[in-house]
Design a protein around this motif. Sequence first.
Motif, PDB file in Angstrom:
ATOM      1  N   ARG A   1       0.984  -1.066   0.084  1.00 36.53           N
ATOM      2  CA  ARG A   1       0.209   0.085   0.066  1.00 36.53           C
ATOM      3  C   ARG A   1       0.952   1.204   0.004  1.00 36.53           C
ATOM      4  NH1 ARG A   1      -4.174   2.610   4.383  1.00 36.53           N
ATOM      5  NH2 ARG A   1      -4.971   4.105   2.817  1.00 36.53           N
ATOM      6  N   VAL A   2       1.947   1.172   0.657  1.00 39.45           N
ATOM      7  CA  VAL A   2       2.829   2.550   0.798  1.00 39.45           C
ATOM      8  C   VAL A   2       3.226   2.752  -0.598  1.00 39.45           C
ATOM      9  CG1 VAL A   2       5.104   3.142   1.765  1.00 39.45           C
ATOM     10  CG2 VAL A   2       3.599   2.240   3.281  1.00 39.45           C
ATOM     11  N   ALA A   3       3.653   1.367  -1.150  1.00 43.89           N
ATOM     12  CA  ALA A   3       4.249   1.840  -2.499  1.00 43.89           C
ATOM     13  C   ALA A   3       3.474   2.375  -3.721  1.00 43.89           C
ATOM     14  CB  ALA A   3       4.944   0.516  -2.917  1.00 43.89           C
ATOM     15  N   ARG A   4       2.009   1.856  -3.467  1.00 43.56           N
ATOM     16  CA  ARG A   4       0.919   2.273  -4.348  1.00 43.56           C
ATOM     17  C   ARG A   4       0.734   3.847  -4.055  1.00 43.56           C
ATOM     18  NH1 ARG A   4      -1.467  -2.675  -2.975  1.00 43.56           N
ATOM     19  NH2 ARG A   4      -2.898  -1.584  -1.399  1.00 43.56           N
ATOM     20  N   LEU A   5       0.726   4.031  -2.758  1.00 43.34           N
ATOM     21  CA  LEU A   5       0.608   5.578  -2.300  1.00 43.34           C
ATOM     22  C   LEU A   5       1.556   6.504  -3.159  1.00 43.34           C
ATOM     23  CD1 LEU A   5      -0.767   5.449   1.354  1.00 43.34           C
ATOM     24  CD2 LEU A   5      -1.991   6.283  -0.746  1.00 43.34           C
TER      25      LEU A   5
ATOM     26  N   VAL B   1      11.223   2.847   4.555  1.00 41.70           N
ATOM     27  CA  VAL B   1      11.026   3.359   3.184  1.00 41.70           C
ATOM     28  C   VAL B   1      12.336   4.002   2.885  1.00 41.70           C
ATOM     29  CG1 VAL B   1      10.244   5.453   1.783  1.00 41.70           C
ATOM     30  CG2 VAL B   1       8.611   4.322   3.322  1.00 41.70           C
ATOM     31  N   SER B   2      13.000   3.671   1.816  1.00 45.07           N
ATOM     32  CA  SER B   2      14.335   4.084   1.567  1.00 45.07           C
ATOM     33  C   SER B   2      14.888   5.668   1.464  1.00 45.07           C
ATOM     34  CB  SER B   2      14.983   3.536   0.358  1.00 45.07           C
ATOM     35  OG  SER B   2      14.575   3.973  -0.569  1.00 45.07           O
ATOM     36  N   LEU B   3      15.797   5.882   1.794  1.00 47.46           N
ATOM     37  CA  LEU B   3      16.190   7.401   1.499  1.00 47.46           C
ATOM     38  C   LEU B   3      16.793   7.495   0.155  1.00 47.46           C
ATOM     39  CD1 LEU B   3      16.660  10.294   3.028  1.00 47.46           C
ATOM     40  CD2 LEU B   3      18.895   9.339   3.805  1.00 47.46           C
TER      41      LEU B   3
ATOM     42  N   ARG C   1       7.989  15.392  -0.083  1.00 47.39           N
ATOM     43  CA  ARG C   1       7.240  14.727  -0.892  1.00 47.39           C
ATOM     44  C   ARG C   1       6.830  13.503  -0.624  1.00 47.39           C
ATOM     45  NH1 ARG C   1       8.386  14.426  -7.195  1.00 47.39           N
ATOM     46  NH2 ARG C   1       6.089  13.893  -6.938  1.00 47.39           N
ATOM     47  N   ILE C   2       7.619  12.697  -0.118  1.00 49.22           N
ATOM     48  CA  ILE C   2       7.352  11.251   0.274  1.00 49.22           C
ATOM     49  C   ILE C   2       6.506  11.380   1.774  1.00 49.22           C
ATOM     50  CG2 ILE C   2       8.486   9.200   1.409  1.00 49.22           C
ATOM     51  CD1 ILE C   2      10.865   9.821  -0.440  1.00 49.22           C
TER      52      ILE C   2
ATOM     53  N   TYR D   1       8.578  15.985   8.593  1.00 47.98           N
ATOM     54  CA  TYR D   1       8.040  17.470   8.346  1.00 47.98           C
ATOM     55  C   TYR D   1       6.893  17.350   7.145  1.00 47.98           C
ATOM     56  CZ  TYR D   1       8.186  22.532   6.984  1.00 47.98           C
ATOM     57  OH  TYR D   1       8.046  23.803   6.858  1.00 47.98           O
ATOM     58  N   GLY D   2       7.113  16.520   6.079  1.00 43.83           N
ATOM     59  CA  GLY D   2       6.165  16.479   5.061  1.00 43.83           C
ATOM     60  C   GLY D   2       4.708  15.803   5.524  1.00 43.83           C
TER      61      GLY D   2
END
Length: 254
Positions: A87-91, A129-131, A141-142, A228-229
């Motif tokens: 789901r994270v990848a889809r978002l 989630v990778s940097l 943005r991420i 922050y994002g």
Amino acid sequence: MLPSLYISHGSPMLALEPGASGPALRALAASLDRPKGIILMSAHWETQSLQVSSAAQPSTWHDFRGFPPELYQVNYPAPGDPELASRVARLLNDQGLPATLDADRPFDHGTWVPLSLMYADATIPVVQVSLASQGPAMQYRIGQALARLRGEGYLLIGSGSITHNLRELDWQATHDAAQPWAQAFRDWVVQALTDNAQSALLDYRQQAPHAARNHPTDEHLLPLFFAYGAGTAFSVAHTGFTLGALGMDIYRFD
């Protein structure tokens, strides 16, 4: 809604010698509703393209050398969550941030060290989630793309260090003493976050005092922009320095 967090994880020895950060992390975790899962960006997973960890049971990676043997015995057996990872990848992909899954990624110390102090039972699923290498605006943005998950019971964490110049650590420094150049940088960041000065923060390398001295490379600050994002109501949960120049601040964004 859970906040997003930025955690300065310091040395891997934090797992065995938590100092003031340990109680601060435990108190912070206790003050929050228990998360359904944790989505974490660590300074220690740098990639060219954006990746999301999808292992069902990630291993604990002791990604360092020269520390006491007992540190290499620490294990953090939290599960992963392949469904959440997808789901994270889809978002991310939906927001024009191409992301792929990595089913082999273990927990690096930027992940398991702070989480071992916050959630010692290691039962909450964790997805990393990778940097990606595109700088502060990319990480921001991420965070924006994943912010909605905060309202669904997921805790978003960026794990790095507010200052990180290992060559200038003072091994004789008293516990809370800070080098003036490190303190000035930390104070600038806090003021900019308080003011929600987004353009200045994203251009910190040019605008913050002693930016390159505090971060010769920027991987330990970039997870801040992820947090922050994902949420803009800023507050300081913990502050301090070790070894004169290693900032141990913890920030939350509600």
